[in-house]
Design a protein around this motif. Structure first.
Motif, short mmCIF file in Angstrom:
data_model
loop_
_atom_site.label_atom_id
_atom_site.label_comp_id
_atom_site.label_asym_id
_atom_site.label_seq_id
_atom_site.Cartn_x
_atom_site.Cartn_y
_atom_site.Cartn_z
N ALA C 8 136.67 62.02 73.97
CA ALA C 8 136.12 63.18 73.28
C ALA C 8 137.18 64.03 72.58
O ALA C 8 136.89 64.71 71.59
N ALA C 11 137.66 63.70 68.83
CA ALA C 11 136.44 64.12 68.14
C ALA C 11 136.35 65.65 68.06
O ALA C 11 135.95 66.21 67.05
N ARG C 12 136.73 66.31 69.13
CA ARG C 12 136.65 67.77 69.16
C ARG C 12 137.59 68.42 68.13
O ARG C 12 137.40 69.56 67.74
N GLU C 14 138.39 66.96 65.24
CA GLU C 14 138.14 66.33 63.95
C GLU C 14 138.10 67.31 62.79
O GLU C 14 138.62 67.04 61.70
N ALA C 116 138.18 68.57 76.06
CA ALA C 116 136.97 67.76 75.89
C ALA C 116 135.73 68.59 75.66
O ALA C 116 134.76 68.12 75.07
N ARG C 119 134.57 73.29 71.39
CA ARG C 119 134.19 72.90 70.03
C ARG C 119 134.83 73.85 69.03
O ARG C 119 134.38 74.96 68.82
#
Ligand SMILES: Nc1ncnc2c1ncn2[C@@H]1O[C@H](COP(=O)(O)OP(=O)(O)O)[C@@H](O)[C@H]1O
Ligand SMILES: Nc1ncnc2c1ncn2[C@@H]1O[C@H](COP(=O)(O)OP(=O)(O)O)[C@@H](O)[C@H]1O
Ligand SMILES: [Mg+2]
Ligand SMILES: [Mg+2]
Ligand SMILES: [Mg+2]
Ligand SMILES: [Mg+2]
Ligand code: NI
Ligand code: NI
Ligand SMILES: [Zn+2]
Ligand SMILES: [Zn+2]
Lengths: 246, 138, 246, 138
Positions: C8, C11-12, C14, C116, C119
Motif C-alpha cells: 500500500a 500507492a498512498r 502516488e 499504509a 491518504r
C-alpha cells in the motif's frame, strides 16, 4: 542458546560506588555536555571517575573532552583509557568516524558486549551519557544498569519541554530513581523548567546558562574546566553526587 | 586478550546455571563462538582454562568450543551472504568487529547492493549452547 | 505471513509530486524547524503541501506549527488534518503527550502502519521530518520512501559537525539523492559547514542564523512566517524544491 | 473507517501475489487480524467486499477473516499476559491503538511489573496467512 554476557555485567560494575546516568528529552539539549562536565569536575575533585558514552549514533564525549579514540588496551577485558583522571569508553574508540547504522537488536547486543568486556575497576563515580530517545538503547541501558540514578537535562524551549516531559514520565513509569533536573543553555529568565519540575515533583538541581565560550574550549580540559558552563554544572551536581563527608 | 572477559562471562553463567539447577558437578559445556567476532578458538580455550574458577563443580568439566560460520541477510535486497563474500577488511575494521561484532554495520556492506542494513542471521558472538551436569537426585 | 502494508505504501504516495526528507546528524540541530518552515513556506507559496513528522520519540512539528493533535478523521484511511494549507501527520495525533517507548520492530511496524493508512491525495510537496539517529526508524524510512530526496541540516559546533559527517556518509552509502546542506543556527562566521560540504561534494543551499525571536513565534503561523529564520530557510529551499517554471 | 485502507492493502497484496504466481483466479484468502488492533471482523469483511477490486481474478474469492488473540511478553520481568489482563483502557487509548497498535507501549503496562517494555508476541495487526488460487498449468 544462553547469553553469557548478562552474567558479567553486574560483576564488571562491582567496584563502582555510584552510577549517575544523564538523560533528557530530545537530542541537542546538552546530555553530552552535562555528562562530560560532571566527569571532568568529579575527576578534578580527586574522585576516581569513569565516563561511558552510550550514544552509538552520535558519540560526542570524545569531542567535548578531547580524548583519543584509538583502540583501548586489552587486559583481561578492555581497559578504558585514562584521560587526565577520567576513564573513558565510547563506541568511537572502535568505529572511529564511520557511521554505525544499527537496528534495535544490534544496539542491544553492542551495549551488552561493551558492558560485559569493559573493566571499570574501582570508581567513585561512573557517569553514563545516556542514548537519546526512548528506544532499544535507552530501554536496555535502564534495564541493565539497575543501580543507576538519573539526572534529567532540560531546556526552556517549548519543543524541548514537551520532550523532557515525556522522558520524565517514562523514567517514573519504569521506576528508576531520579536525582533531579538540570536546566541547560538558558538564554533568558524563564520559569518553564521550574514549573515542569514542580509538576513532576522533582528538584531543579541547578541552571547552566548558554555559554558563548564553550565551543572554543571543547577538547581542552583546562579551558573547559574554567568555563562558566562547566563551573555552574559542577556547582549544581557535585554536592548531589558527593554529599558532604562522603 | 579481551577473550578473558568473555571466558569469565561463560564461567559465571555456567556456575549460575549449575547453582539454579542444583548441579553438584558440571560435566560438559558447549560454547559456540561466532565466526564474525574472529575469536581464535585456542586463545578462547586457553582463556577459559585460565579463568576456570577454583569452584569444585568445574574440576572435571569437558569444554567444547565450536565455531559457527557467519551468515548475513540483507534487509534491502534480501541477498544472503557469508563473511568471505564481504571481501577483505583492514586491520582496524577487523579489530573493531572483534570487540563489538555489530561494528560490522560500520565496516561491511551487502556485496549485492552496498547497504549496511543487513542482519547477522548467525555466527555473531559467544553463546552457551548447552550445560550438562550431575544432580544429587539423578 | 504476508504483510499487506508494503503493497500500500507506494500507492498512498502516488499523488505526491515530490518528497523532501529533512535529516541531519544529532538531535537539536533544527530538523523539525527546517521541516516545518519548509512546509509553511511551501503552503504560503500556494503549493499543496504535506508534513510527516517521523520522530516518534520527540515529535515537534505540532509544537512549532501549533497544530492540534486530536485524532485525524477517518475517510477510507486517515486524512491528515489541514492546518492552514499544510496537511500534517504526527505520532502526537495518536499518543498525545504520552511517551511512546518502542523497540526497533515496533518502530518499523508503526512506520509501516502510518504510511499504509495515511491518504495524502494530491500534493506538490511532502516534507518528511526524518527520525533522529541512524537506527530502525531512519533505515526503514529510507527504505520505504524510495523517492525521497534529502536535505541535511548542519551546524558549526564541532560536536554537530562530527555527527553530520557520519550521517552524510551513510546517505551516500545507501545511495539516496542528497539535495544539499542547510546550515542552521549560525551564531558567528565560521566555515566548518562549508568545508564539510565541499569535502563531501555537496552544495550548501543556505544559511539560517540563530534567531532570538523564533521561540516566541512558535505555534503562530503568521509570526513564524515573518521571522528571519523562516524567511532565510524559505529563500534557501523553495528555489531548489520548486525550480523556476515548475 | 480506516479499515478501508487496510482492506485495500490486502487486496493489493493479494493481486500482487496472484500476478507474480501467475494465478488466473484467487480462490481463497485467509486474513488474520490481531486482537490488539480491535478491528471489528464484520467491518473489515464489509470493507474488503467494498474494495474488492473489479479484477476478475477476485470474482469468486472466498475470504476468511480470523481474529488472533493478542499475547504479550514482558522484557523486564518475563511475565506473559493477555489483552484482558492489561485492564480497562480509555476510549482515546483504544482509538490510538486501533490506528497504530504499537501505541500499546504508550498506554499499556505489564500487569506484573508496570513496564512499557513488553513484546507483542502475537495478535498485533493485519496479516495475510494464505492466498490460494488457480494456475493455468495446474
Ligand atoms: N551550556 C551550554 N552553553 C553553550 N553551549 C552548550 C551548552 N551545553 C551544550 N552546548 C552545546 O550544544 C550542543 C549540543 O550539546 P550536547 O551535549 O551534544 O547535546 P546532547 O548530547 O543532548 O545531544 C553542543 O555543541 C554543545 O557543545
Ligand atoms: N535558526 C534557529 N534559530 C533559533 N532557534 C532555532 C533555530 N532552529 C531551531 N531552533 C530551535 O532549536 C531547538 C531544536 O530545533 P529542532 O528543530 O527541534 O531540532 P531537531 O528536530 O533536529 O531535534 C528548538 O527549540 C528550535 O525551536
Ligand atoms: Mg550527546
Ligand atoms: Mg544484526
Ligand atoms: Mg525534531
Ligand atoms: Mg512489540
Ligand atoms: Ni580480543
Ligand atoms: Ni478504523
Ligand atoms: Zn543488499
Ligand atoms: Zn513485567
Amino acid at each position: 542458546m544462553l547469553d553469557p554476557r548478562r552474567a558479567a555485567v553486574d560483576a564488571r560494575l562491582e567496584g563502582v560506588k555510584r552510577i549517575v546516568a544523564v538523560t533528557g528529552g530530545k537530542g541537542g539539549i546538552g546530555k553530552s555536555f552535562v555528562s562530560s562536565a560532571l566527569a571532568l569536575a568529579s575527576a578534578r575533585a580527586g574522585r576516581a571517575t569513569g565516563l561511558l558514552d552510550l550514544d552509538f549514533t552520535s558519540p560526542s564525549d570524545h569531542v567535548i573532552l578531547g580524548f583519543e579514540t584509538g583502540f583501548p588496551t586489552e587486559e583481561f577485558g578492555i581497559d578504558p583509557a585514562d584521560h587526565h583522571g577520567i576513564r573513558c569508553m565510547s563506541i568511537a574508540h572502535f568505529a572511529g568516524d564511520a557511521p554505525v547504522p544499527m537496528r534495535g537488536d544490534d544496539v542491544t547486543n553492542a551495549l551488552l558486549e561493551l558492558l560485559a568486556i569493559t573493566r571499570w575497576k574501582e570508581l567513585d563515580l561512573l557517569v553514563i551519557d545516556m542514548p537519546p530517545g526512548i528506544g532499544d538503547a535507552a530501554l536496555d541501558a535502564m534495564r541493565l544498569l539497575g543501580r543507576a540514578e538519573y539526572v534529567v537535562v532540560a531546556g526552556s524551549s517549548r519543543v524541548v519541554l514537551e520532550s523532557v516531559r515525556r522522558t520524565v514520565r517514562l523514567l517514573q513509569d519504569v521506576r528508576v530513581p531520579i536525582l533531579g533536573i538540570v536546566e541547560n543553555m538558558r538564554r533568558k529568565e524563564d520559569d518553564g523548567v521550574r514549573r515542569l519540575a514542580e509538576a513532576q515533583g522533582l528538584p531543579v538541581l541547578g541552571t547552566v546558562d548558554f555559554d558563548e565560550t564553550l565551543e572554543d574550549a571543547l577538547g581542552d580540559l583546562d579551558r573547559l574546566a574554567a568555563t562558566t558552563a562547566v563551573r555552574s554544572l559542577a556547582a549544581a551536581l557535585l554536592p548531589v553526587v558527593f554529599p558532604a563527608g562522603r | 586478550m579481551h577473550e578473558f572477559a568473555l571466558a569469565e562471562s561463560v564461567v559465571r553463567a555456567t556456575l549460575q546455571t549449575a547453582e539454579s539447577e542444583g548441579m553438584t558437578a558440571v560435566t560438559r559445556v558447549v560454547v559456540q563462538v561466532g565466526e564474525l567476532q574472529q575469536i581464535k578458538k585456542d586463545v578462547f580455550e586457553f582463556a577459559l582454562k585460565q579463568v576456570h574458577s577454583d569452584d569444585p563443580r568445574l574440576a572435571d568439566t569437558v569444554l567444547v568450543v565450536e565455531i559457527v560460520p557467519a551468515r548475513f541477510s540483507c534487509r534491502v535486497c534480501e541477498h544472503g551472504f557469508t563473511l568471505a563474500e564481504t571481501g577483505e577488511h583492514d586491520a582496524d575494521a577487523k579489530e573493531a568487529i572483534h570487540f563489538v561484532p555489530e561494528l560490522a554495520h560500520a565496516f561491511m556492506r551487502c556485496p549485492a547492493c552496498g547497504s549496511p542494513d543487513f542482519e547477522v542471521a548467525e555466527g555473531r558472538g559467544v553463546g552457551i549452547a548447552s550445560i550438562e551436569g550431575e544432580r544429587p537426585d539423578a
